[in-house]
Scaffold this motif. Structure first.
Motif, PDB file in Angstrom:
ATOM      1  N   GLY A   1      -4.105  -2.054   8.907  1.00 40.00           N
ATOM      2  CA  GLY A   1      -5.297  -3.254   8.693  1.00 40.00           C
ATOM      3  C   GLY A   1      -4.875  -4.348   8.338  1.00 40.00           C
ATOM      4  O   GLY A   1      -5.329  -5.538   8.725  1.00 40.00           O
TER       5      GLY A   1
ATOM      6  N   ARG B   1      -9.721  -6.164   1.128  1.00 40.91           N
ATOM      7  CA  ARG B   1      -8.867  -6.676  -0.223  1.00 40.91           C
ATOM      8  C   ARG B   1      -8.075  -7.781   0.102  1.00 40.91           C
ATOM      9  O   ARG B   1      -7.792  -8.668  -0.687  1.00 40.91           O
ATOM     10  N   LEU B   2      -7.432  -7.899   1.513  1.00 42.49           N
ATOM     11  CA  LEU B   2      -6.635  -9.085   1.776  1.00 42.49           C
ATOM     12  C   LEU B   2      -7.645 -10.444   1.878  1.00 42.49           C
ATOM     13  O   LEU B   2      -7.394 -11.420   1.979  1.00 42.49           O
ATOM     14  N   TYR B   3      -8.765 -10.078   2.577  1.00 39.18           N
ATOM     15  CA  TYR B   3      -9.822 -11.156   2.635  1.00 39.18           C
ATOM     16  C   TYR B   3     -11.132 -10.854   2.155  1.00 39.18           C
ATOM     17  O   TYR B   3     -12.083 -10.560   2.642  1.00 39.18           O
TER      18      TYR B   3
ATOM     19  N   THR C   1     -10.407  -1.038   4.161  1.00 42.49           N
ATOM     20  CA  THR C   1     -10.067  -1.440   2.711  1.00 42.49           C
ATOM     21  C   THR C   1      -9.104  -2.363   2.543  1.00 42.49           C
ATOM     22  O   THR C   1      -9.135  -3.269   1.865  1.00 42.49           O
ATOM     23  N   ALA C   2      -7.690  -2.364   3.366  1.00 40.02           N
ATOM     24  CA  ALA C   2      -6.686  -3.408   3.322  1.00 40.02           C
ATOM     25  C   ALA C   2      -7.410  -4.758   3.853  1.00 40.02           C
ATOM     26  O   ALA C   2      -7.214  -5.674   3.246  1.00 40.02           O
ATOM     27  N   VAL C   3      -8.132  -4.609   4.827  1.00 43.54           N
ATOM     28  CA  VAL C   3      -8.820  -5.923   5.469  1.00 43.54           C
ATOM     29  C   VAL C   3      -9.688  -6.685   4.510  1.00 43.54           C
ATOM     30  O   VAL C   3      -9.545  -7.893   4.058  1.00 43.54           O
TER      31      VAL C   3
ATOM     32  N   ASN D   1      -2.253   3.159   7.274  1.00 46.28           N
ATOM     33  CA  ASN D   1      -3.467   2.704   7.818  1.00 46.28           C
ATOM     34  C   ASN D   1      -4.016   1.173   7.200  1.00 46.28           C
ATOM     35  O   ASN D   1      -4.345   0.657   7.848  1.00 46.28           O
TER      36      ASN D   1
ATOM     37  N   GLU E   1     -18.709 -15.571  12.130  1.00 43.29           N
ATOM     38  CA  GLU E   1     -17.319 -16.164  11.752  1.00 43.29           C
ATOM     39  C   GLU E   1     -16.554 -15.184  10.619  1.00 43.29           C
ATOM     40  O   GLU E   1     -15.402 -15.902  10.339  1.00 43.29           O
ATOM     41  N   LYS E   2     -17.354 -14.662   9.957  1.00 47.17           N
ATOM     42  CA  LYS E   2     -16.790 -13.882   8.699  1.00 47.17           C
ATOM     43  C   LYS E   2     -16.585 -12.560   8.798  1.00 47.17           C
ATOM     44  O   LYS E   2     -15.987 -11.981   7.999  1.00 47.17           O
ATOM     45  N   THR E   3     -16.984 -12.026   9.799  1.00 46.82           N
ATOM     46  CA  THR E   3     -17.094 -10.473   9.781  1.00 46.82           C
ATOM     47  C   THR E   3     -15.891  -9.891  10.784  1.00 46.82           C
ATOM     48  O   THR E   3     -15.565 -10.414  11.756  1.00 46.82           O
ATOM     49  N   ILE E   4     -15.334  -8.918  10.273  1.00 45.17           N
ATOM     50  CA  ILE E   4     -14.320  -8.302  10.840  1.00 45.17           C
ATOM     51  C   ILE E   4     -14.791  -6.401  11.078  1.00 45.17           C
ATOM     52  O   ILE E   4     -15.141  -5.869   9.972  1.00 45.17           O
TER      53      ILE E   4
ATOM     54  N   GLU F   1     -13.317 -12.638   0.926  1.00 47.64           N
ATOM     55  CA  GLU F   1     -14.516 -13.384   1.104  1.00 47.64           C
ATOM     56  C   GLU F   1     -15.186 -12.862   2.666  1.00 47.64           C
ATOM     57  O   GLU F   1     -16.207 -13.335   3.033  1.00 47.64           O
ATOM     58  N   LYS F   2     -14.452 -12.053   3.304  1.00 45.48           N
ATOM     59  CA  LYS F   2     -15.089 -11.764   4.699  1.00 45.48           C
ATOM     60  C   LYS F   2     -15.915 -10.389   4.464  1.00 45.48           C
ATOM     61  O   LYS F   2     -16.041  -9.659   3.448  1.00 45.48           O
TER      62      LYS F   2
ATOM     63  N   CYS G   1      -4.566  -8.508  10.239  1.00 47.44           N
ATOM     64  CA  CYS G   1      -4.957  -9.901   9.602  1.00 47.44           C
ATOM     65  C   CYS G   1      -3.842 -10.797   9.552  1.00 47.44           C
ATOM     66  O   CYS G   1      -4.412 -12.109   9.147  1.00 47.44           O
TER      67      CYS G   1
ATOM     68  N   LYS H   1     -14.029 -14.628  13.980  1.00 43.07           N
ATOM     69  CA  LYS H   1     -13.983 -15.367  15.266  1.00 43.07           C
ATOM     70  C   LYS H   1     -14.719 -16.594  15.144  1.00 43.07           C
ATOM     71  O   LYS H   1     -15.942 -16.791  14.697  1.00 43.07           O
TER      72      LYS H   1
ATOM     73  N   VAL I   1      -8.095   1.163   6.937  1.00 40.95           N
ATOM     74  CA  VAL I   1      -8.208  -0.032   7.556  1.00 40.95           C
ATOM     75  C   VAL I   1      -8.883  -1.001   6.998  1.00 40.95           C
ATOM     76  O   VAL I   1      -8.226  -2.168   6.546  1.00 40.95           O
TER      77      VAL I   1
ATOM     78  N   PHE J   1       0.642  -1.194  -0.035  1.00 42.25           N
ATOM     79  CA  PHE J   1      -0.089  -0.095  -0.075  1.00 42.25           C
ATOM     80  C   PHE J   1       0.859   1.195  -0.056  1.00 42.25           C
ATOM     81  O   PHE J   1       1.746   1.276   0.882  1.00 42.25           O
TER      82      PHE J   1
END
Lengths: 357, 254
Positions: free
Chosen positions: A62, B91-93, B87-89, A58, B52-55, B95-96, A66, A202, B85, A20
Motif C-alpha cells: 500500500g 498512515r502515509l497520507y 492502513t499504510a495508505v 501488504n 481528489e483526496k480519495t484512494i 489527510e487523504k 503511494c 486523482k 493496504v 512495517f
C-alpha cells in the motif's frame, strides 16, 4: 553498531517514509530500534508493528503504491509468509525494500544464521515470473549502505529490492560510517518523481491511477510480463555488482557471499600462506548474478568451490556460468551451523585442489 | 402517441449518473447489489468534495474491478489484505480519504486477521463490506456468512454446521473493539434502504476524515446468479432469510 540496529539508522537517515514489520528472531532489533528512535517525531517516518508478516508486506504494498519509500524486515519464515505480497508488489511494478536476516530452515528451523533462502531471494519465492534485486551485505557497513542502495535501485527500475543478510551479519557489531541525514521527499517531490503512476489522489487533469497486477485478458497479461522481463534484462545489463580478492593469479576460486565471503577472505589468506593461489569472488548482487566474471575466471582457474551456509543453492548459478569448463563443487553447513575458515580450507583441498592437480 | 410531451431540460432532471461513475460497462450481473452501492460511494465522495483526496482499495472477488467504475485513484489488494493496504495508505497520507471495498469471503474469511487488527488499531479508514453470503466470482461456493441450510456449490446439500461451521456476524464482533467508532448494517434492495445506506456511508466517510477511528458499513446484498434466482426473487429471499439473521441498523455509533 549492530547489523540490525544499523538498518533502522539507515532507514531514518535515508529519508524512508514507512517501516512495517512483525517481530522475528534474529532481526527484531530493527523494529525495536525504530520504535526507540521515534522517527515520526523527527522525519515524519511512519513505523507500524503489524499483526503478521502477511499484513506487514501488504502495508508495504500500500505504501509503495503511494510512491513512498517503504520497507519491511524479517527472517526466513517471515519472508515465506510475505511471498504472496512480494509477488503482488513485483506484479504491480512497485518499488520497496525488504530485508531478510536469514536463519536456518526449513519450517521453523533454527534461530541461528543460514543462507538457505538463496533460491527464494533469487528465483522468485512467490508465484509468477518475477525477480527481486537481491543485495548480499558482508559487513555491518554494507547493511547500512544497502538500505540506500536498495531504495535507489528499487525506484530506478520500479521493482522490489531485497537485502539478503544473515544472522551473522545482523547480530555482528562493527564500526559504521553514517551519512548525513537527508529529509524525506515532500509530496511535491513524490509527485515529480512518481507522478505518472503513484496514488496521490486523482487530479482533474489526469487519468485515475490504478495499481493492480490483474489482467484477465491473456494477451494483455503477456504484455505486462514482457515489460517486466525487459526491465529485468536492463537490470542484468546494468546492475551486476561483485568484488574480487586475489583473483589475478588464482589457480583456484572460491565463490561466496555475505558472512561466508568474510570467512572465505580468511581462507584465501590461509591458502596463500600454505602456498596455494586461491582467489575469491564475492557476488554483491545475487540477482542479477555476476555470471560473466565467473565465466571469465573459469578460463583461468583449475576449479571452483562455491561456499554457502546451505546444501548448495548458488552453486547452480555458478555452474551455469562455468558451463562445465572446470569442476565446480559445493561446501556448506546447514541448520544454523557456521563453518570455520579451517573447515572451508580443508574442503577446498579435498574437493578441488587435490582433485585438479 | 404520448398525451403530453416531456421537455428534457437540465433543470427538469431529477436523476443522473454520478460524475465519478465512469462510462465503462459494468461486468456485474443484472440484479447484483454492487452497482447500486458503487453509485452511492461515488455520490458520497463527490458530494463531500473528496474526489481528489480519495484512494480506494479494491479486493479480490467480483468487486476487484471497482477501479474500473469509480473515477478515483485505486490500489487492488491481495485477497483479504485490503485493510492492511489501506492502513499504510492512510498512515502515509493522513489527510487523504481511504476506504476499502470488500466482499464477505475477502473480509470475513481470508482477511479476518487484517480486518480485525485494522479495527483494533483504530485506523481512520472506512471499510465497505458486501455480505451476500456466497462467493460470487468463483462460482457460488460457501462463504463464512452462508446461512445454515443454504445450498451453494460447496454445500450442495445445504450448509450443515457439523460439517461447515456456522455463519458469523463479523460486524458484531468488530463492534467490541475500541478502535471502531461506527458499525452499521444496511441494504440497497428498496429506495428507502438506498437512502438510509447513503446516509450511513456519508457518516462513515465523515468519521474517517474527522479521525474518529474505523467505520464499517456492511451491506446485506444479493447475488442472484450465485443464489440461482431472478433479481426480484433474490430481493424477496434476502428479506425473508438474510435480514432475520443479519438485521439492519446501527450496531455501534460513538
Amino acid at each position: 553498531m549492530k547489523g540490525n540496529e544499523v538498518i533502522a539508522e539507515a532507514a531514518v537517515r535515508y529519508g524512508c517514509d514507512g517501516y512495517f514489520g512483525y517481530p522475528i528472531t534474529p532481526q527484531s532489533e530493527v523494529m525495536e530500534s525504530l520504535m526507540e528512535m521515534k522517527p515520526w517525531e523527527t522525519t515524519g517516518m511512519v513505523v507500524v508493528q503489524a499483526e503478521s508478516e502477511v499484513a506487514s508486506i501488504n502495508m508495504v504494498y500500500g505504501g509503495a503504491a503511494c510512491g513512498k519509500r517503504v520497507m519491511t524486515s524479517s527472517s526466513s519464515p517471515g519472508i515465506s509468509l510475505m511471498c504472496e505480497g512480494i509477488s503482488y508488489i513485483a506484479g504491480a511494478s512497485l518499488p520497496c525494500l525488504i530485508v531478510n536476516v536469514q536463519r536456518g530452515g526449513p519450517g521453523l528451523g533454527t534461530i541461528q544464521p543460514s543462507q538457505s533462502d538463496y533460491f527464494q531471494a533469487t528465483k522468485g519465492g512467490g508465484h509468477g515470473d518475477y525477480h527481486l534485486i537481491a543485495l548480499a551485505p558482508n559487513s555491518v557497513q554494507e547493511m547500512y549502505d544497502f538500505v540506500g542502495l536498495g531504495f535507489d535501485l528499487a525506484f530506478k527500475y520500479r521493482v522490489p529490492a531485497m537485502m539478503l543478510a544473515d544472522g551473522v551479519i545482523g547480530q555482528m557489531m562493527e564500526k559504521v560510517v553514517l551519512d548525513d541525514p537527508r529529509p524525506r521527499r515532500t509530496d511535491e517531490q513524490i509527485e515529480q518523481e512518481c507522478g505518472d503512476w503513484a496514488l496521490t489522489g486523482k487530479k482533474k487533469e489526469r487519468q485515475r491511477h490504478v495499481i493492480t497486477s490483474l489482467e484477465l485478458d491473456p494477451y494483455a497479461q503477456e504484455v505486462v510480463n514482457e515489460k517486466l522481463q525487459a526491465t529485468y534484462r536492463l537490470i542484468e545489463a546494468n546492475e551486476v555488482r561483485y568484488q574480487t580478492t586475489a583473483t589475478e593469479d588464482a589457480d583456484y576460486l572460491l565463490v561466496a557471499y555475505g558472512s561466508s565471503a568474510r570467512i572465505c577472505a580468511k581462507v584465501v589468506e590461509m591458502a596463500r600462506e600454505a602456498g596455494y593461489k586461491v582467489g575469491l569472488l564475492r557476488p554483491i548482487t545475487l540477482w542479477p548474478f555476476p555470471g560473466k566474471p565467473i565465466a571469465e575466471l573459469a578460463g583461468q582457474v583449475k576449479g571452483i568451490l562455491s561456499v554457502e551456509l546451505n546444501s548448495g543453492q548458488m552453486i547452480e548459478d555458478v555452474r551455469l556460468a562455468v558451463n562445465g569448463r572446470v569442476p565446480v563443487e559445493h561446501y556448506g553447513r546447514m541448520g544454523g551451523v557456521v563453518y570455520s575458515p579451517g573447515e572451508v580450507f580443508e574442503a577446498l583441498k579435498e574437493k578441488i585442489i587435490n582433485k585438479t592437480k | 402517441m404520448a398525451e403530453f410531451e416531456v421537455e428534457i431540460k437540465p433543470e427538469n432532471l431529477v436523476y443522473g449518473t454520478p460524475k465519478l461513475i465512469t462510462d465503462r460497462i459494468m461486468h456485474y450481473c443484472p440484479g447484483c447489489s454492487h452497482g447500486t452501492i458503487h453509485k452511492l460511494v461515488a455520490e458520497v465522495i463527490e458530494e463531500m468534495g473528496l474526489a481528489e483526496k480519495t484512494i480506494g482499495v479494491s479486493p479480490v472477488g467480483c468487486s476487484v474491478f471497482a477501479y474500473n467504475y469509480i473515477d478515483i485513484d485505486w490500489v487492488q489488494a491481495a485477497h483479504g489484505r485490503a485493510a492492511a493496504v489501506a492502513t499504510a495508505v492512510k498512515r502515509l497520507y493522513p489527510e487523504k480519504m481511504v476506504f476499502t471495498y470488500q466482499g464477505d469471503g475477502d473480509l470475513a474469511a481470508i482477511g479476518t486477521g487484517e480486518s480485525i487488527h485494522a479495527c483494533n488499531r483504530g485506523e481512520n479508514i472506512v471499510v465497505i463490506y458486501i455480505n451476500n453470503a456466497i462467493y460470487g466470482m468463483t462460482g457460488g461456493q460457501m462463504a463464512p456468512t452462508t446461512l445454515l441450510g443454504m445450498k451453494t456449490a460447496t454445500t450442495p446439500y445445504g450448509r450443515d454446521p457439523k460439517l461447515h461451521g456456522y455463519p458469523y456476524k463479523i460486524a458484531d464482533m468488530m463492534a467490541h473493539l475500541d478502535g471502531v467508532c461506527y458499525i452499521t448494517r444496511q441494504s440497497v434492495h428498496t429506495p428507502v434502504n438506498v437512502r438510509k445506506a447513503k446516509k450511513a456511508l456519508r457518516k462513515a466517510f465523515e468519521n474517517a476524515m474527522a479521525g474518529k477511528g474505523l467505520s464499517l458499513v456492511e451491506f446485506v446484498a444479493t447475488c442472484n446468479s450465485g443464489w440461482k434466482q431472478s433479481p426480484v426473487a433474490s430481493n424477496r429471499w434476502m428479506e425473508e432469510n438474510m435480514l432475520p439473521f443479519y438485521p439492519l441498523g446501527d450496531i455501534k455509533d460513538i
